[in-house]
Design an enzyme around this catalytic site. Structure first.
Site, PDB file in Angstrom:
ATOM      1  N   ASP A  67      29.330   9.915   7.230  1.00  0.00           N
ATOM      2  CA  ASP A  67      28.956   8.551   6.523  1.00  0.00           C
ATOM      3  C   ASP A  67      28.396   7.600   7.310  1.00  0.00           C
ATOM      4  O   ASP A  67      28.620   7.215   8.269  1.00  0.00           O
ATOM      5  CB  ASP A  67      30.436   8.151   6.060  1.00  0.00           C
ATOM      6  CG  ASP A  67      30.331   6.820   5.010  1.00  0.00           C
ATOM      7  OD1 ASP A  67      31.121   6.813   4.308  1.00  0.00           O
ATOM      8  OD2 ASP A  67      29.571   5.909   5.253  1.00  0.00           O
ATOM      9  N   MET A  68      27.201   7.016   6.664  1.00  0.00           N
ATOM     10  CA  MET A  68      26.451   5.913   7.615  1.00  0.00           C
ATOM     11  C   MET A  68      27.438   4.741   7.681  1.00  0.00           C
ATOM     12  O   MET A  68      27.991   4.472   6.725  1.00  0.00           O
ATOM     13  CB  MET A  68      25.168   5.906   6.876  1.00  0.00           C
ATOM     14  CG  MET A  68      24.372   6.962   6.747  1.00  0.00           C
ATOM     15  SD  MET A  68      23.814   7.937   8.346  1.00  0.00           S
ATOM     16  CE  MET A  68      22.854   6.804   9.051  1.00  0.00           C
TER      17      MET A  68
ATOM     18  N   ASP B 248      24.822   7.260   1.223  1.00  0.00           N
ATOM     19  CA  ASP B 248      25.070   7.391   2.560  1.00  0.00           C
ATOM     20  C   ASP B 248      25.993   8.409   3.063  1.00  0.00           C
ATOM     21  O   ASP B 248      26.485   8.237   4.177  1.00  0.00           O
ATOM     22  CB  ASP B 248      25.370   5.946   3.133  1.00  0.00           C
ATOM     23  CG  ASP B 248      26.551   5.565   2.973  1.00  0.00           C
ATOM     24  OD1 ASP B 248      27.371   5.984   2.116  1.00  0.00           O
ATOM     25  OD2 ASP B 248      26.993   5.028   3.960  1.00  0.00           O
ATOM     26  N   GLU B 249      26.395   9.368   2.142  1.00  0.00           N
ATOM     27  CA  GLU B 249      27.673  10.165   2.600  1.00  0.00           C
ATOM     28  C   GLU B 249      27.437  11.679   2.281  1.00  0.00           C
ATOM     29  O   GLU B 249      27.113  11.705   0.974  1.00  0.00           O
ATOM     30  CB  GLU B 249      28.841   9.823   2.359  1.00  0.00           C
ATOM     31  CG  GLU B 249      29.198   9.379   0.886  1.00  0.00           C
ATOM     32  CD  GLU B 249      30.354   8.892   0.553  1.00  0.00           C
ATOM     33  OE1 GLU B 249      31.447   9.181   1.236  1.00  0.00           O
ATOM     34  OE2 GLU B 249      30.693   8.039  -0.241  1.00  0.00           O
TER      35      GLU B 249
HETATM   36  P1  TTP Z   1      29.980   2.643   2.049  1.00  0.00           P
HETATM   37  O1  TTP Z   1      29.702   4.010   2.891  1.00  0.00           O
HETATM   38  O2  TTP Z   1      31.278   2.598   1.387  1.00  0.00           O
HETATM   39  O3  TTP Z   1      29.709   1.495   2.940  1.00  0.00           O
HETATM   40  P2  TTP Z   1      28.946   1.227   4.075  1.00  0.00           P
HETATM   41  O4  TTP Z   1      28.093   2.332   4.640  1.00  0.00           O
HETATM   42  O5  TTP Z   1      28.102  -0.158   3.967  1.00  0.00           O
HETATM   43  O6  TTP Z   1      30.063   0.744   5.406  1.00  0.00           O
HETATM   44  P3  TTP Z   1      30.906   1.833   6.113  1.00  0.00           P
HETATM   45  O7  TTP Z   1      30.377   1.708   7.554  1.00  0.00           O
HETATM   46  O8  TTP Z   1      32.234   1.344   5.903  1.00  0.00           O
HETATM   47  O9  TTP Z   1      30.547   3.176   5.516  1.00  0.00           O
HETATM   48  O10 TTP Z   1      28.810   2.710   1.043  1.00  0.00           O
HETATM   49  C1  TTP Z   1      27.305   2.982   1.251  1.00  0.00           C
HETATM   50  C2  TTP Z   1      26.169   1.942   0.708  1.00  0.00           C
HETATM   51  O11 TTP Z   1      26.644   1.976  -0.529  1.00  0.00           O
HETATM   52  C3  TTP Z   1      26.716   0.461   1.124  1.00  0.00           C
HETATM   53  O12 TTP Z   1      25.848   0.148   2.452  1.00  0.00           O
HETATM   54  C4  TTP Z   1      25.952  -0.191   0.222  1.00  0.00           C
HETATM   55  C5  TTP Z   1      26.088   0.513  -0.910  1.00  0.00           C
HETATM   56  N1  TTP Z   1      27.606  -0.023  -1.851  1.00  0.00           N
HETATM   57  C6  TTP Z   1      27.346  -0.904  -2.791  1.00  0.00           C
HETATM   58  O13 TTP Z   1      26.425  -1.169  -3.302  1.00  0.00           O
HETATM   59  N2  TTP Z   1      28.448  -1.272  -3.533  1.00  0.00           N
HETATM   60  C7  TTP Z   1      29.833  -0.859  -3.092  1.00  0.00           C
HETATM   61  O14 TTP Z   1      30.744  -1.414  -3.773  1.00  0.00           O
HETATM   62  C8  TTP Z   1      29.958  -0.062  -1.988  1.00  0.00           C
HETATM   63  C9  TTP Z   1      31.364   0.228  -1.630  1.00  0.00           C
HETATM   64  C10 TTP Z   1      28.693   0.453  -1.373  1.00  0.00           C
HETATM   65 MG    MG Z   2      28.855   4.167   4.951  1.00  0.00          MG
END
Ligand code: TTP
Ligand code: MG
Length: 381
Positions: free
Chosen positions: A9-10, A102-103
């Site tokens: 997960d990014m 991103d995962e």
């Molecule tokens: P996530 O992996 O949930 O969040 P993240 O990568 O920004 O942070 P983390 O380090 O905690 O993993 O989500 C990936 C991307 O998806 C995030 O950068 C933006 C998008 N996203 C949305 O647009 N709306 C949302 O509610 C969520 C949770 C994510």
């Molecule tokens: Mg992420």
């Protein structure tokens, strides 16, 4: 058999890309979002300190962090980075499930022996992603998907967490039930009503009560609370095997003719492997006799290959070992058990000059075939 699953997960994905593209934003609270719904998509870790998180209304985020840098979503750019990362992951293991932008999950069970220690592999993946994209990710390693995702979230950003079989209880005991997949606002309310906020408490609850409250999902909750998850990593539309076969114009038992078919089929299979950047380990020979009896013979080789020569030689060997009872009506060559890994790249580099010559020959033949069609050029038998 125990599985080994990676969840990658990014970190703060959209915000990290914004900081990458505009280095003056590094170290600053960056909030990406807005648009129609006016909510935060994500926030950099610097912004999270202020309590800003995904799905929060932008106006609230502004109130929490007045000096924050608020940016619109640039979906096209994020998607391009995502593609690059996912394409790389499919070269690590053939079993990759892309979960969101991103995962992804990687099942490395089958390849663990070849890829070596999962932690070392995860470090390599992190290293590659950092080097190629200048972005960090967090990786979780566990015996199933659910636990792998818990693990990747355990230490963020730039984390690497492994949950071993005997550590499962420890990880789950204090885990908020809100972190369990499928537990949303409604389930959370019901669980709160039962006085349950931690996964450890959930586990104490008789499964009967959970089923009564949640139906089928109750059983799933009981499983999750014990760290049980049988869901498989479902890979993208990727072939499991590649093969080529022909029915003879006339049934034959002439070894020279059969070998010629094998070489042409290995050529076809090898070219398709190379086109998809795949290497296989199990080579299969298929024979149908005049009496319609169908047999397959397989051999698994040590190093994954996409070499026409190796495929042809192995199939010819299988043919030689087969005591043929009657004339052959159909013959085919296939390859399966695909693998491609960073490990194999070093294997490739270490490979002998002979192999390299063969690889060059293969790639030249591929090019020619592409330009002029299959029948123009055939290597010598
Ligand atoms: P996530 O992996 O949930 O969040 P993240 O990568 O920004 O942070 P983390 O380090 O905690 O993993 O989500 C990936 C991307 O998806 C995030 O950068 C933006 C998008 N996203 C949305 O647009 N709306 C949302 O509610 C969520 C949770 C994510
Ligand atoms: Mg992420």
């Amino acid at each position: 058999m125990e599985q080994t699953i990676l969840h990658i997960d990014m970190d703060a994905f959209y915000a990290a890309i914004e900081q990458l593209d505009n280095p003056s934003l590094k170290g600053k609270p960056v909030i990406v979002g807005g648009g129609m719904r006016g909510v935060v998509s994500t926030a950099s870790y610097e912004a999270r300190v202020f309590g800003i998180h995904s799905a929060m209304p932008i106006f609230e985020a502004r109130r929490l962090c007045r000096h924050g840098v608020f940016l619109p979503v640039r979906m096209k750019r994020y998607r391009a980075v995502s593609k690059q990362i996912m394409a790389f992951l499919t070269t690590v293991s053939p079993v990759v499930e892309v979960l969101s932008i991103d995962e992804a999950y990687l099942d490395i069970t089958g390849t663990a022996r070849l890829l070596g220690d999962p932690i070392a592999l995860a470090r390599k993946i992190k290293g590659w992603i950092l080097q190629e994209t200048r972005l960090t990710c967090s990786i979780g390693i566990a015996p199933n998907k659910f636990l792998a995702k818990i693990a990747s979230d355990w230490k963020k950003p730039d984390g690497l967490t492994i949950i071993r079989e005997d550590e499962v209880d420890g990880f789950l005991r204090e885990l908020p039930v809100a972190k369990l997949p499928g537990v949303g606002k409604r389930a959370l309310k019901i669980l709160e009503g039962l006085g349950i906020t931690r996964t450890g408490q959930l586990r104490q609850l008789p499964e009967g009560i959970l089923v009564k409250k949640f139906g089928k999902f109750g059983r799933r909750l009981a499983d999750l609370s014990r760290g049980i998850d049988h869901s498989p990593v479902i890979s993208e539309s990727q072939p499991k095997s590649i093969s080529s076969e022909n029915t003879m114009d006339e049934d034959t038992d002439d070894p020279a003719i059969l070998r010629r078919y094998i070489l042409a089929q290995a050529e076809n299979v090898g070219r398709r492997l190379r086109k998809h950047s795949l290497r296989g380990r199990t080579i299969t020979l298929k024979l149908k006799y005049s009496n319609f009896r169908l047999i397959t013979r397989s051999r698994t080789i040590e190093a994954p290959t996409n070499s026409t020569r190796v495929i042809a030689d192995t199939a010819a060997d299988l043919l030689e070992n087969e005591i043929r009872v009657s004339k052959v009506r159909l013959i085919g060559v296939g390859i399966s058990h695909f693998e491609k890994s960073i490990e194999q790249l070093t294997l490739f580099e270490r490979s002998t000059r002979q192999d390299q010559r063969q690889t060059r020959l293969d790639s030249v033949l591929d090019k020619v075939t592409k330009r002029f069609g299959e029948d123009v050029l055939k290597r010598g038998g």
